[in-house]
Design a protein around this motif. Sequence first.
Motif, PDB file in Angstrom:
ATOM      1  N   LYS A  20      39.998  42.990  61.920  1.00  0.00           N
ATOM      2  CA  LYS A  20      41.115  43.914  62.026  1.00  0.00           C
ATOM      3  C   LYS A  20      41.958  43.736  60.778  1.00  0.00           C
ATOM      4  CE  LYS A  20      44.142  40.826  64.689  1.00  0.00           C
ATOM      5  NZ  LYS A  20      44.928  40.676  65.932  1.00  0.00           N
ATOM      6  N   PRO A  21      42.664  44.766  60.341  1.00  0.00           N
ATOM      7  CA  PRO A  21      43.400  44.680  59.077  1.00  0.00           C
ATOM      8  C   PRO A  21      44.514  43.638  59.129  1.00  0.00           C
ATOM      9  CG  PRO A  21      43.139  46.964  59.786  1.00  0.00           C
ATOM     10  CD  PRO A  21      42.733  46.108  60.942  1.00  0.00           C
ATOM     11  N   VAL A  22      44.657  42.893  58.034  1.00  0.00           N
ATOM     12  CA  VAL A  22      45.734  41.915  57.905  1.00  0.00           C
ATOM     13  C   VAL A  22      46.291  41.992  56.483  1.00  0.00           C
ATOM     14  CG1 VAL A  22      44.874  40.319  59.651  1.00  0.00           C
ATOM     15  CG2 VAL A  22      44.102  40.090  57.278  1.00  0.00           C
ATOM     16  N   LEU A  23      47.581  41.693  56.355  1.00  0.00           N
ATOM     17  CA  LEU A  23      48.205  41.624  55.043  1.00  0.00           C
ATOM     18  C   LEU A  23      48.047  40.215  54.489  1.00  0.00           C
ATOM     19  CD1 LEU A  23      51.516  43.594  55.692  1.00  0.00           C
ATOM     20  CD2 LEU A  23      49.539  44.374  54.358  1.00  0.00           C
ATOM     21  N   ILE A  24      47.883  40.116  53.168  1.00  0.00           N
ATOM     22  CA  ILE A  24      47.741  38.816  52.531  1.00  0.00           C
ATOM     23  C   ILE A  24      48.283  38.904  51.112  1.00  0.00           C
ATOM     24  CG2 ILE A  24      45.369  39.381  51.814  1.00  0.00           C
ATOM     25  CD1 ILE A  24      44.764  36.353  52.040  1.00  0.00           C
ATOM     26  N   ASP A  25      48.965  37.842  50.680  1.00  0.00           N
ATOM     27  CA  ASP A  25      49.440  37.759  49.307  1.00  0.00           C
ATOM     28  C   ASP A  25      48.421  36.931  48.529  1.00  0.00           C
ATOM     29  OD1 ASP A  25      50.890  37.890  47.022  1.00  0.00           O
ATOM     30  OD2 ASP A  25      52.587  36.684  47.709  1.00  0.00           O
ATOM     31  N   VAL A  26      47.647  37.580  47.684  1.00  0.00           N
ATOM     32  CA  VAL A  26      46.529  36.931  46.999  1.00  0.00           C
ATOM     33  C   VAL A  26      47.024  36.276  45.706  1.00  0.00           C
ATOM     34  CG1 VAL A  26      44.226  37.246  46.044  1.00  0.00           C
ATOM     35  CG2 VAL A  26      44.989  38.684  47.946  1.00  0.00           C
ATOM     36  N   PRO A  27      46.835  34.972  45.565  1.00  0.00           N
ATOM     37  CA  PRO A  27      47.338  34.258  44.386  1.00  0.00           C
ATOM     38  C   PRO A  27      46.454  34.463  43.158  1.00  0.00           C
ATOM     39  CG  PRO A  27      46.131  32.759  45.780  1.00  0.00           C
ATOM     40  CD  PRO A  27      46.150  34.074  46.510  1.00  0.00           C
ATOM     41  N   ALA A  28      46.896  33.926  42.040  1.00  0.00           N
ATOM     42  CA  ALA A  28      46.109  33.969  40.808  1.00  0.00           C
ATOM     43  C   ALA A  28      44.856  33.116  40.955  1.00  0.00           C
ATOM     44  CB  ALA A  28      46.943  33.475  39.633  1.00  0.00           C
ATOM     45  N   MET A  29      43.735  33.631  40.478  1.00  0.00           N
ATOM     46  CA  MET A  29      42.468  32.903  40.478  1.00  0.00           C
ATOM     47  C   MET A  29      41.730  33.213  39.189  1.00  0.00           C
ATOM     48  SD  MET A  29      41.147  33.469  44.398  1.00  0.00           S
ATOM     49  CE  MET A  29      41.957  35.034  44.715  1.00  0.00           C
ATOM     50  N   ASN A  30      40.912  32.267  38.737  1.00  0.00           N
ATOM     51  CA  ASN A  30      40.111  32.478  37.534  1.00  0.00           C
ATOM     52  C   ASN A  30      38.710  32.924  37.901  1.00  0.00           C
ATOM     53  OD1 ASN A  30      42.193  31.696  35.809  1.00  0.00           O
ATOM     54  ND2 ASN A  30      41.610  29.539  35.888  1.00  0.00           N
ATOM     55  N   PHE A  31      38.219  33.911  37.169  1.00  0.00           N
ATOM     56  CA  PHE A  31      36.889  34.465  37.417  1.00  0.00           C
ATOM     57  C   PHE A  31      36.117  34.581  36.106  1.00  0.00           C
ATOM     58  CE2 PHE A  31      39.453  36.149  40.858  1.00  0.00           C
ATOM     59  CZ  PHE A  31      38.615  36.130  41.964  1.00  0.00           C
ATOM     60  N   ILE A  32      34.799  34.442  36.201  1.00  0.00           N
ATOM     61  CA  ILE A  32      33.927  34.965  35.161  1.00  0.00           C
ATOM     62  C   ILE A  32      33.628  36.397  35.553  1.00  0.00           C
ATOM     63  CG2 ILE A  32      31.668  34.825  34.062  1.00  0.00           C
ATOM     64  CD1 ILE A  32      31.733  31.821  34.451  1.00  0.00           C
TER      65      ILE A  32
END
Length: 220
Positions: A20-32
């Motif tokens: 079910k839909p939820v709100l989330i505050d997504v932090p900084a992450m490093n990606f290739i």
Amino acid sequence: MADKFDYKKEYKDLYVPKQKPVLIDVPAMNFIMVDGAGDPNTSVEYQEALEILYGLSFAVKMSKMSGKQPAGYFEYVVPPLEGLWWFKDDSFDGTKLIDKSKFQWTSMIRQPEFVTQEVFDWAVSVLKQKKPKIDPTKARLESLTEGLCVQMMHNGPYDSEPVTLGKMEQFLLSNGYICAISETLPSGQIRRHHEIYLSDPRKTTPETLKTVLRHPVKKV
């Protein structure tokens, strides 16, 4: 021997949302990351991007075996494949079935915090030697901060995602938020439709695939 650090288990709010839909505050992450275009089911460019991403990610993971173990290295499970998707005008309406050949995409794999530009550059040099037929210089190491988002677990085929995305959109409308896809952040990054692939489609039936769907949002 201690268990390997598994991002999916340690950050369940990011990788194991409810159905079910939820709100989330997504932090900084490093990606290739590797950019491209076209239908992921038929695009040679997409398959090459995956080969580059996994090649670099496992080069980093196995660096301890080559005497190049980075400072701060720890044992870990390589995080799942992820993707950002949009069209040339930066739009994305996932509530309808669309022509996948028109996709623009960024495929990416999260990296541990110890992966610096120096570590990344070393991995590129290793993969160049190991697999000279692919071009790892197409990849880059980049930080991504998504901020406030709505997300939901999608169970089933990728083509049935419009149903799940419709539920997410209805949730936003009912709670005073709107989708913020195509909004430009102060960093210059553009907010995108985001998918996290928890299943390997080569080993999983379409009906049992698990995919995290995430959209950037803002308050009305």
